[in-house]
Design a protein around this motif. Structure first.
Motif, PDB file in Angstrom:
ATOM      1  N   VAL A  66     -65.229 -43.986   3.630  1.00 22.36           N
ATOM      2  CA  VAL A  66     -65.585 -42.659   4.131  1.00 22.36           C
ATOM      3  C   VAL A  66     -64.370 -41.841   4.533  1.00 22.36           C
ATOM      4  O   VAL A  66     -64.474 -40.630   4.737  1.00 22.36           O
ATOM      5  N   LYS A  67     -63.197 -42.487   4.645  1.00 19.80           N
ATOM      6  CA  LYS A  67     -62.010 -41.769   5.106  1.00 19.80           C
ATOM      7  C   LYS A  67     -60.759 -42.354   4.468  1.00 19.80           C
ATOM      8  O   LYS A  67     -60.665 -43.564   4.264  1.00 19.80           O
ATOM      9  N   GLU A  68     -59.794 -41.478   4.173  1.00 24.25           N
ATOM     10  CA  GLU A  68     -58.509 -41.927   3.632  1.00 24.25           C
ATOM     11  C   GLU A  68     -57.796 -42.813   4.646  1.00 24.25           C
ATOM     12  O   GLU A  68     -57.947 -42.647   5.858  1.00 24.25           O
ATOM     13  N   THR A  69     -57.010 -43.747   4.147  1.00 24.17           N
ATOM     14  CA  THR A  69     -56.295 -44.663   5.020  1.00 24.17           C
ATOM     15  C   THR A  69     -54.990 -45.090   4.384  1.00 24.17           C
ATOM     16  O   THR A  69     -54.849 -45.050   3.152  1.00 24.17           O
ATOM     17  N   ASN A  70     -54.041 -45.503   5.210  1.00 21.31           N
ATOM     18  CA  ASN A  70     -52.783 -46.043   4.708  1.00 21.31           C
ATOM     19  C   ASN A  70     -52.784 -47.566   4.676  1.00 21.31           C
ATOM     20  O   ASN A  70     -51.782 -48.180   4.293  1.00 21.31           O
ATOM     21  N   ASN A  71     -53.893 -48.178   5.099  1.00 23.70           N
ATOM     22  CA  ASN A  71     -53.967 -49.632   5.084  1.00 23.70           C
ATOM     23  C   ASN A  71     -53.847 -50.128   3.643  1.00 23.70           C
ATOM     24  O   ASN A  71     -54.688 -49.781   2.798  1.00 23.70           O
ATOM     25  N   PRO A  72     -52.840 -50.929   3.319  1.00 20.11           N
ATOM     26  CA  PRO A  72     -52.630 -51.353   1.927  1.00 20.11           C
ATOM     27  C   PRO A  72     -53.767 -52.193   1.366  1.00 20.11           C
ATOM     28  O   PRO A  72     -53.909 -52.288   0.154  1.00 20.11           O
ATOM     29  N   LYS A  73     -54.583 -52.775   2.246  1.00 22.53           N
ATOM     30  CA  LYS A  73     -55.680 -53.612   1.770  1.00 22.53           C
ATOM     31  C   LYS A  73     -56.734 -52.811   1.017  1.00 22.53           C
ATOM     32  O   LYS A  73     -57.359 -53.321   0.082  1.00 22.53           O
ATOM     33  N   PHE A  74     -56.918 -51.552   1.418  1.00 24.74           N
ATOM     34  CA  PHE A  74     -57.991 -50.792   0.774  1.00 24.74           C
ATOM     35  C   PHE A  74     -57.655 -49.305   0.613  1.00 24.74           C
ATOM     36  O   PHE A  74     -58.553 -48.477   0.464  1.00 24.74           O
ATOM     37  N   LYS A  75     -56.355 -48.978   0.600  1.00 23.87           N
ATOM     38  CA  LYS A  75     -55.998 -47.560   0.452  1.00 23.87           C
ATOM     39  C   LYS A  75     -56.352 -47.020  -0.936  1.00 23.87           C
ATOM     40  O   LYS A  75     -56.509 -45.816  -1.124  1.00 23.87           O
ATOM     41  N   ASP A  76     -56.493 -47.917  -1.928  1.00 25.83           N
ATOM     42  CA  ASP A  76     -56.829 -47.478  -3.283  1.00 25.83           C
ATOM     43  C   ASP A  76     -58.327 -47.493  -3.569  1.00 25.83           C
ATOM     44  O   ASP A  76     -58.745 -47.158  -4.676  1.00 25.83           O
ATOM     45  N   VAL A  77     -59.135 -47.872  -2.587  1.00 28.61           N
ATOM     46  CA  VAL A  77     -60.589 -47.831  -2.755  1.00 28.61           C
ATOM     47  C   VAL A  77     -61.027 -46.366  -2.843  1.00 28.61           C
ATOM     48  O   VAL A  77     -60.556 -45.530  -2.064  1.00 28.61           O
ATOM     49  N   PRO A  78     -61.909 -46.011  -3.782  1.00 28.83           N
ATOM     50  CA  PRO A  78     -62.321 -44.604  -3.931  1.00 28.83           C
ATOM     51  C   PRO A  78     -62.951 -44.047  -2.659  1.00 28.83           C
ATOM     52  O   PRO A  78     -63.563 -44.785  -1.880  1.00 28.83           O
TER      53      PRO A  78
END
Length: 383
Positions: A66-78
């Protein structure tokens, strides 16, 4: 003769069986697994729910945040948009527990669904909930809070019951609740989510897929319109032009990446790339005009990344780019600032169409922090 009839019956049975299998496969439903995660615990649960949804071949799981994130685990999730919600056969919602409630990011996303609510767009759609909590305190209160929001939409709330209880390791605290699966993230006596919690999440997804498939045959109210009539979708434009937003640069001092006052958002950025300043130096002294134009485009993408974060990942909420100022690291007698600035202006109009057309000014400076070739100051009007 009897053998021939026997073989004919076997062949007919095989044909019917394969036809039913093809029919079942062609009628797979699509289920959205929609989550917000801080440290990654809820994302891990989302992946397990998705595995369960797809385990019996009746549904396809789509994981979105639901929100953009810089967490590398899921930053590329749509990133999910409100407008797509009504297109799924069901939605599994996941969130961390915040003081006995859902997370701020999930709450803000649900707050944008008033348009779909007014059009009855989610009525009759099944929904289920999973969460990541700390010690477990407040988790069922948070679940009920989640259910309240979804009940307002008229969604069919699918509980987990005591599914999977028999197989749980009862020698350690587990996140099972009758409303939905949780993970006790702060109890580190075992890796979290625990194997038991992961299994519960898979079982929850498996059951939810069957419910979503069964409810597909129930007539639903036709949605007249989504929350916002999309005349221009910036994400479609970005996809067509293969444009992706960078990671948001960290502030270099005691300031915020953006400030919002009313419906205006103010953002300043310079040419920070993945490995530092892009083409550092003074135009026509250290770098060429083409290199500065490239750095200006990078800077504009940084601005848009910050703007996306300010809008909870929904750049379609931009009403207009109001003003842009470009400051260029240039010699005293340099006069081609407008040519360099076009790299930013063209990108904004390319992405936003008429909403991107703005007022602007350009000027030169003897130096810019970090020896950046450019700094941009922007103002956007938003919903």
């Amino acid at each position: 003769m009897k053998n021939i009839k026997k073989y004919h019956l076997i062949a007919l049975f095989s044909l019917l069986l394969s036809s039913n299998l093809v029919l079942a496969q062609s009628h797979k439903v699509q289920v959205l697994v929609l989550f917000h995660s801080d440290e990654g615990g809820t994302y891990e649960m989302a992946k397990e729910v998705a595995k369960g949804i797809e385990s019996e071949g009746v549904a396809t799981a789509v994981i979105k945040k639901v929100k953009e994130t810089n967490n590398p685990k899921f930053k590329d999730v749509p990133l999910a948009t409100v407008d797509e919600l009504s297109s799924y056969a069901g939605i599994a919602f996941g969130s961390p527990v915040y003081f006995g409630n859902i997370s701020t990011a999930m709450s803000e996303f649900l707050a944008k669904t008033t348009g779909i609510w007014s059009q009855h767009g989610l009525e009759g759609m099944p929904a289920t909930v999973f969460m990541s909590s700390g010690s477990g305190a407040g988790r069922e209160l948070a679940m009920q809070s989640f259910w309240n929001s979804l009940a307002v939409h008229g969604m069919v709330l699918v509980a987990n019951g005591i599914r999977g209880y028999e197989d749980l390791d009862k020698t350690i605290p587990q996140g099972n609740t009758v409303l939905g699966t949780t993970s006790l993230a702060s109890l580190k006596n075992v890796p979290r989510p625990s194997e038991g919690e992961r299994n519960l999440a898979r079982l929850q997804g498996q059951n939810f897929a069957q419910i979503a498939l069964a409810l597909q045959s129930v007539p639903k109210r036709k949605v007249v319109a989504a929350e916002r009539k999309m005349e221009w979708d910036i994400y479609k434009v970005m996809q067509d032009k293969n444009i992706t937003l960078p990671t948001i640069p960290k502030p270099a001092g005691n300031y915020r990446p953006y400030v919002r006052t009313g419906n205006l958002i103010y953002i300043n950025q310079y040419a920070m790339g993945k490995s530092g300043i892009v083409h550092p130096g003074k135009v026509l002294v250290d770098v060429t005009e083409e290199e500065v134009k490239e750095a200006t485009r990078v800077t504009m993408l940084n601005v848009l990344a910050v703007l996306s974060d300010a809008l909870d990942g929904d750049l379609n909420r931009v009403k207009r780019c109001v003003n842009m100022m470009g400051v260029f690291n240039a010699p005293d007698k340099y006069t081609n600032h407008a040519l360099l600035m076009n790299a930013a202006s063209d990108l904004v109009v390319e992405l936003f169409g008429d909403k991107g057309k703005h007022a602007r000014s350009t000027l030169g400076a003897s130096s810019i922090p970090g020896n950046s070739p450019v700094e941009l100051m922007t103002i956007f009007e938003v919903e």
